[in-house]
Design a protein around this motif. Structure first.
Motif, PDB file in Angstrom:
ATOM      1  N   MET A  59     -27.030   6.858 -12.953  1.00  0.00           N
ATOM      2  CA  MET A  59     -26.162   6.394 -11.867  1.00  0.00           C
ATOM      3  C   MET A  59     -24.997   5.564 -12.406  1.00  0.00           C
ATOM      4  SD  MET A  59     -27.212   7.644  -9.028  1.00  0.00           S
ATOM      5  CE  MET A  59     -26.281   6.640  -7.877  1.00  0.00           C
ATOM      6  N   ILE A  60     -25.261   4.737 -13.402  1.00  0.00           N
ATOM      7  CA  ILE A  60     -24.188   3.923 -13.994  1.00  0.00           C
ATOM      8  C   ILE A  60     -23.149   4.822 -14.651  1.00  0.00           C
ATOM      9  CG2 ILE A  60     -23.651   2.269 -15.823  1.00  0.00           C
ATOM     10  CD1 ILE A  60     -26.315   0.904 -15.212  1.00  0.00           C
TER      11      ILE A  60
ATOM     12  N   VAL B 139     -25.721   2.123  -6.954  1.00  0.00           N
ATOM     13  CA  VAL B 139     -26.495   2.379  -8.174  1.00  0.00           C
ATOM     14  C   VAL B 139     -27.975   2.124  -7.916  1.00  0.00           C
ATOM     15  CG1 VAL B 139     -26.956   1.565 -10.519  1.00  0.00           C
ATOM     16  CG2 VAL B 139     -24.597   1.934  -9.765  1.00  0.00           C
TER      17      VAL B 139
END
Length: 256
Positions: free
Chosen positions: A186-187, A171
């Motif tokens: 990204m999460i 991440v």
């Protein structure tokens, strides 16, 4: 054939994961019930093997033999599962059914005997449970290509810890230079990122084992040894699924 093999279709991989999760819950139930009924764990052998050495050091030979017989029963279960899977590895389906059925019948026999003799801590009950867990552990080990275990969580929890660090690094590196928006993006990708499929599986295994460890004692406190009916029911369901056309998870290969 391993869960992660590229030769396995997504549907087959999901079927294998369902098998592993349900078996983890079975192991949690059996392990917790054996602790409250007999005062010992039967789904993993680390403590029992350590007990053998400790009892030998103390000179309590009878207790060392008792703990050693639990380890032997687990070993015998692993041998049984391996033989049964080798015998059925060329079948188009039902390759795991015999091992699952033997495990279910063993646990059913244990539950029936304990129901008729409540409160009696007969050593053979523990041997039967350990034998069933040996069958299960060998079965899942063979099916997953030694990637997955369902009867003990030490390796699973270790892998979760390792993978959590890898996930945070992934991440961080992906979001670098993209600000808060990049971090959020990204999460959001984490749940579907292919490289973390094993992490999701291991989180599921730990959760399923914990649920089994909770449900097993609750049923045992209310129904006594009849609580063994729950893991037997799950195993029977898996036998039926394995024998059904959908149970032909993947092409049969000599090493599967």
């Amino acid at each position: 054939m391993p869960f992660s093999s590229a030769e396995i279709s997504p549907a087959s991989r999901r079927a294998y994961m369902l098998l592993a999760l349900l078996l983890a819950s079975v192991a949690g139930e059996v392990n917790a019930i054996s602790f409250f009924a007999l005062g010992t764990h039967t789904s993993h052998m680390t403590g029992n093997l350590a007990n053998v050495g400790e009892y030998l050091a103390k000179g309590t030979w009878d207790l060392a033999v008792e703990a050693g017989l639990l380890v032997f029963a687990f070993l015998l279960g692993a041998v049984t599962a391996t033989v049964l899977m080798d015998m059925s590895r060329r079948r188009p389906r039902g390759r795991h059914a015999m091992a699952l059925l033997v495990e279910a019948l063993t646990l059913a026999a244990v539950g029936l005997w304990a129901t008729r003799h409540p409160g009696l801590k007969e050593p053979t009950i523990g041997w039967g449970m350990a034998y069933a867990m040996g069958i299960q552990n060998a079965l899942v080990t063979r099916v997953s290509g030694a990637v997955v275990r369902t009867t003990h969580m030490t390796g699973v929890v270790t892998d979760i810890g390792i993978q959590l660090v890898k996930m945070m690094t992934w991440v961080r590196d992906g979001a670098r230079g993209h600000g808060l928006g990049g971090l959020v993006w990204m999460i959001r990708r984490l749940p579907t990122a292919e490289q973390f499929a094993r992490t999701r599986l291991h989180l599921g295994l730990a959760t399923a084992f914990l649920i089994g460890c909770t449900v097993g004692p609750l049923l045992f406190f209310h129904f006594g040894a009849a609580a063994m009916a729950m893991p037997c029911a799950v195993l029977t369901l898996l036998v039926v699924l394995d024998l059904s056309p959908a149970g032909a998870y993947a092409p049969v290969t000599p090493g599967s």
